[in-house]
Scaffold this motif. Structure first.
Motif, mmCIF file in Angstrom:
data_model
loop_
_atom_site.group_PDB
_atom_site.id
_atom_site.type_symbol
_atom_site.label_atom_id
_atom_site.label_comp_id
_atom_site.label_asym_id
_atom_site.label_seq_id
_atom_site.Cartn_x
_atom_site.Cartn_y
_atom_site.Cartn_z
ATOM 1 N N ALA A 106 30.275 37.622 37.130
ATOM 2 C CA ALA A 106 31.631 37.437 36.605
ATOM 3 C C ALA A 106 32.381 36.377 37.412
ATOM 4 N N THR A 107 33.469 35.882 36.832
ATOM 5 C CA THR A 107 34.306 34.896 37.515
ATOM 6 C C THR A 107 34.970 35.519 38.738
ATOM 7 N N ASP A 108 35.001 34.782 39.810
ATOM 8 C CA ASP A 108 35.715 35.198 41.020
ATOM 9 C C ASP A 108 37.207 35.034 40.753
ATOM 10 N N PRO A 141 32.317 30.710 51.944
ATOM 11 C CA PRO A 141 31.364 29.708 51.451
ATOM 12 C C PRO A 141 30.424 30.181 50.347
ATOM 13 N N PHE A 142 30.698 31.320 49.713
ATOM 14 C CA PHE A 142 29.901 31.748 48.562
ATOM 15 C C PHE A 142 30.580 31.208 47.311
ATOM 16 N N ALA A 143 30.071 30.113 46.800
ATOM 17 C CA ALA A 143 30.753 29.402 45.723
ATOM 18 C C ALA A 143 30.564 30.089 44.374
ATOM 19 N N ASP A 144 31.504 29.767 43.480
ATOM 20 C CA ASP A 144 31.405 30.121 42.070
ATOM 21 C C ASP A 144 31.480 31.630 41.833
ATOM 22 N N ASN A 145 30.647 32.171 40.922
ATOM 23 C CA ASN A 145 30.828 33.541 40.451
ATOM 24 C C ASN A 145 30.488 34.581 41.508
ATOM 25 N N ILE A 146 30.991 35.803 41.283
ATOM 26 C CA ILE A 146 30.688 36.916 42.177
ATOM 27 C C ILE A 146 29.281 37.426 41.875
ATOM 28 N N PRO A 147 28.721 38.302 42.705
ATOM 29 C CA PRO A 147 27.310 38.679 42.550
ATOM 30 C C PRO A 147 26.909 39.187 41.168
ATOM 31 N N ASN A 148 27.806 39.862 40.448
ATOM 32 C CA ASN A 148 27.429 40.372 39.123
ATOM 33 C C ASN A 148 27.549 39.324 38.023
ATOM 34 N N LYS A 197 37.202 27.254 46.416
ATOM 35 C CA LYS A 197 35.958 27.466 47.166
ATOM 36 C C LYS A 197 35.121 26.196 47.282
ATOM 37 N N HIS A 198 35.490 25.171 46.524
ATOM 38 C CA HIS A 198 34.859 23.862 46.694
ATOM 39 C C HIS A 198 35.751 22.935 47.521
ATOM 40 N N ARG A 199 36.651 23.531 48.285
ATOM 41 C CA ARG A 199 37.532 22.769 49.176
ATOM 42 C C ARG A 199 37.461 23.348 50.595
ATOM 43 N N LEU A 200 36.263 23.463 51.108
ATOM 44 C CA LEU A 200 36.105 23.962 52.475
ATOM 45 C C LEU A 200 36.376 22.877 53.511
ATOM 46 N N TYR A 214 34.555 40.227 47.365
ATOM 47 C CA TYR A 214 33.498 39.458 46.702
ATOM 48 C C TYR A 214 32.183 40.236 46.670
ATOM 49 N N VAL A 215 31.783 40.789 47.811
ATOM 50 C CA VAL A 215 30.456 41.414 47.875
ATOM 51 C C VAL A 215 30.374 42.694 47.061
ATOM 52 N N CYS A 216 31.527 43.311 46.750
ATOM 53 C CA CYS A 216 31.503 44.515 45.910
ATOM 54 C C CYS A 216 32.000 44.215 44.501
ATOM 55 N N ASN A 217 32.011 42.932 44.138
ATOM 56 C CA ASN A 217 32.441 42.507 42.799
ATOM 57 C C ASN A 217 33.888 42.895 42.498
#
Length: 506
Positions: free
Chosen positions: A288-290, A279-286, A301-304, A45-48
Motif C-alpha cells: 500500500a501507499t505510505d 531510507p525505505f522508499a515508496d510503498n509500505i511492506p504490504n 523519501k526521495h529527498r534524503l 512503516y514496518v507494521c503497515n
C-alpha cells in the motif's frame, strides 16, 4: 628553457588546483546541534501503519539491531550518524502488550526488558548498555520519548522524587535526549518547568524537549513545532516558527526551536532538526501507499540528500535560540492548498477529496532584513534567511504545494548582508541570488570556494560569480551545479551548498 618553465608552471597550477579542490568547507568534527532521528514513522512503516498501538509494539531491540528486511535502524544515515541522536519513540519503556495510552506503565521511563532483552541489570545499567551499543554504531547519542506523567503503576508518588531518580539514571547512562510529549501533565507548564529545572541539576548534559502552547519555549532547551501532514507541512511549519520567534528564554533556557523533518526550513531559520523520514522508499511492506510520506507532492523519501546537507550545515553554524536576535515576519501571506488523494495523510479526520489549506508569511528572517523577491508571483517560494551567532548566513527558498503539484519556482532573490567574512549557506532553487553589501567590493580581491554540503570537497568557483559594485550575483546554474554535485542516484532534493569568500593576500 621556456618549455622547462612552462612545465614547471603547469605542474604548480595542477598542484595548486588539487590542493584547493581537496579543501573541505564542512568541518570533520560532528555538529553539537541537538539534531536527531526519531523512530515513530519507521515503527509505523514496518507494521503497515495498522494502528497507533501497532506502532508502539515495533519499538524493540530486534528492529533497532536485527538483520531483517526492515530492521537494523541503527544503520540509517551513515554519512551524518555521528551528528545525530537516535531517539526511540513511543514506547521503549512499557510492556509490549500494553497498547492503550491509558495503560498503567506510561511514563515509567525505564528501559523495558521484554523489548530489550540483551540489556540487563538495574534501570541505569540497562540504559547504559543500550547507550553504548547505539554509540558503537556511530550515533552521537541515544534519546527517548517521554510520556508527560508519572506512571500510574507506581501509585501516588512525589513527582520531584520520581523524576529526580529517572534523571539521575539518565545522567549515569549518558542518555542524551528526552522528547517530552503527551500525557496527563502535557499542558501543565509548572510540571514541565519543574522537570527542566531538575534536569539541569541532576542531568546537566541531557537535552529536554518540550511541546504544546509555545510558552514552554521560554524555559526549554528545545521546543518542537509538532506533528504535520507532509503534503502541506511546509507552510504549517513556517507559520508555527514565525509565531514562536517572539518568546524570550528565561534563565539557562536555550530556547532552540526544533522544526521536525523540515531540514531546509531549519537551515534557513536557525532551527534544530528532528528527522522522521527513513531510507525505505515508496510503498509500505504490504504494497500500500505510505500515507505518512506519500509519493505525491514533494516525495520526501526521495529527498534524503537534503537531510544530509542541512545536518552538515550545523557543523558550520549551530541552531540558535529565540530572543537573541532581531527577527522579521512578512505581512504578505502565501496560500498553499492540497487536494487530497487516496492515502496521502495519516490524519483520519481528512478524507480523499478534502482540500487542505494552510497559509504562512512569504518571508521570514532572523538577524537580517527580509530578503527581496524581484519577480514575485502567486506561486513564488517562501524565502527564509538568518544570520547565525557565529556570523554565518543561511538563505533558503522553500517550495509550494498548490492543488496537487509541488512547485519550486526559480526566482530572483536579493539579500542584504553586512560582510562576506563567514560561510554562506544557500538552500533551495533560484534564478539568481544577489548578496548586497554596504560598500563596493572587487572581484580581484577574493577567491570564492563553493561546496555541496553533502560533499567533502570544495571547488574554486570565482569565475562563476559576478561582482558588480556592492553586489555579488550567483546564478541559479552555479547553485544547481555546486549544490547538487554530490547528489545521490534518484534523489530529488533541492540544492544545498556553502560558499566561502577568501580574501587574497596583497
Amino acid at each position: 628553457m621556456n618549455q622547462f618553465l612552462s612545465s614547471i608552471l603547469l605542474l604548480m597550477f595542477a598542484t595548486n588546483s588539487f590542493s584547493q579542490n581537496a579543501v573541505s568547507l564542512v568541518p570533520k568534527t560532528p555538529s553539537k546541534a541537538p539534531d536527531y532521528f526519531c523512530t515513530w514513522n519507521i515503527q509505523g512503516y514496518v507494521c503497515n501503519f495498522k494502528s497507533t498501538a501497532g506502532n508502539r509494539q515495533e519499538m524493540t531491540e530486534n528492529n533497532m539491531f536485527g538483520n531483517g528486511e526492515y530492521q537494523n535502524w541503527v544503520t540509517f544515515f551513515p554519512k551524518i550518524r555521528e551528528d545525530l541522536i537516535f531517539v526511540m519513540d513511543d514506547s521503549w519503556d512499557i510492556p509490549i502488550a500494553e497498547i492503550s495510552k491509558d495503560g498503567p506503565t506510561f511514563g515509567l521511563t525505564e528501559l523495558n526488558q521484554e523489548r530489550f532483552p540483551s540489556y540487563t541489570g538495574n534501570p541505569a545499567e540497562r540504559l547504559t548498555k543500550l547507550v553504548d551499543a547505539v554509540k558503537a554504531k556511530g550515533w552521537k547519542g541515544l534519546g527517548g520519548w517521554i510520556c508527560a506523567q508519572e506512571a500510574p503503576v507506581v501509585g501516588n508518588v512525589n513527582s520531584e522524587e520520581y523524576w529526580t531518580k529517572r534523571l539521575k539514571d539518565a545522567n549515569e547512562a549518558g542518555f542524551a535526549y528526552w522528547k517530552v510529549d503527551w500525557g496527563k501533565q502535557s499542558r501543565n507548564l509548572e510540571w514541565r518547568k519543574t522537570m527542566t529545572k531538575l534536569g539541569r541539576t541532576y542531568a546537566p548534559n541531557l537535552v529536554i524537549e518540550h511541546a504544546f502552547n509555545g510558552t514552554p519555549l521560554e524555559f526549554s532547551d528545545t521546543y518542537r513545532t509538532y506533528d504535520v501532514e507532509n503534503v502541506i507541512a511546509q507552510p504549517v511549519t513556517i507559520q508555527r516558527i514565525s509565531e514562536l520567534l517572539k518568546y524570550k528564554p528565561q534563565g539557562q533556557a536555550k530556547g532552540i526551536i526544533n522544526c521536525e523533518d523540515e531540514p531546509y526550513i531549519a537551515a534557513g531559520l536557525g532551527c534544530a532538526i528532528g528527522i522522521m523520514r527513513y531510507p525505505f522508499a515508496d510503498n509500505i511492506p504490504n504494497g500500500a501507499t505510505d500515507y505518512v510520506f506519500p509519493a505525491a507532492g514533494r516525495n520526501i523519501k526521495h529527498r534524503l540528500d537534503e537531510v544530509t546537507r542541512a545536518v552538515r550545515w550545523h557543523r558550520i553554524a549551530e541552531p540558535f535560540g529565540v530572543g537573541s536576535d532581531i527577527y522579521s515576519v512578512d505581512t504578505a501571506i502565501l496560500k498553499d492548498y492540497w487536494v487530497l488523494g487516496e492515502r496521502e495523510t495519516w490524519n483520519k479526520a481528512h478524507k480523499p477529496g478534502d482540500t487542505l489549506r494552510e497559509n504562512a508569511p512569504a518571508r521570514v528572517s532572523r538577524g537580517l532584513p527580509l530578503a527581496k523577491v524581484l519577480n514575485p508571483s502567486p506561486n513564488q517560494p517562501f524565502v527564509l534567511s538568518s544570520l547565525y551567532p557565529n556570523g554565518a548566513v543561511a538563505i533558503a527558498t522553500i517550495g509550494r504545494g498548490i492543488n496537487r503539484e509541488y512547485i519550486t519556482q526559480r526566482i530572483k532573490v536579493e539579500q542584504e548582508i553586512q560582510n562576506i567574512d563567514n560561510p554562506i549557506g544557500i538552500f533551495g532553487d533560484y534564478d539568481t541570488l544577489t548578496l548586497i553589501l554596504p560598500k563596493k567590493i572587487k572581484a580581484s580581491e577574493y577567491e570564492v570556494l563553493g561546496q555541496d554540503l553533502a560533499s567533502d570537497k570544495a571547488s574554486v568557483i570565482t569565475k562563476g560569480i559576478l561582482f558588480k559594485e556592492n553586489k555579488i550575483i550567483i546564478s541559479g546554474e552555479i547553485i544547481r551545479k555546486i549544490g547538487l554535485a554530490e547528489a545521490s542516484k534518484n534523489d530529488i532534493s533541492d540544492p544545498g551548498l556553502v560558499l566561502k569568500f577568501n580574501r587574497k593576500n596583497k
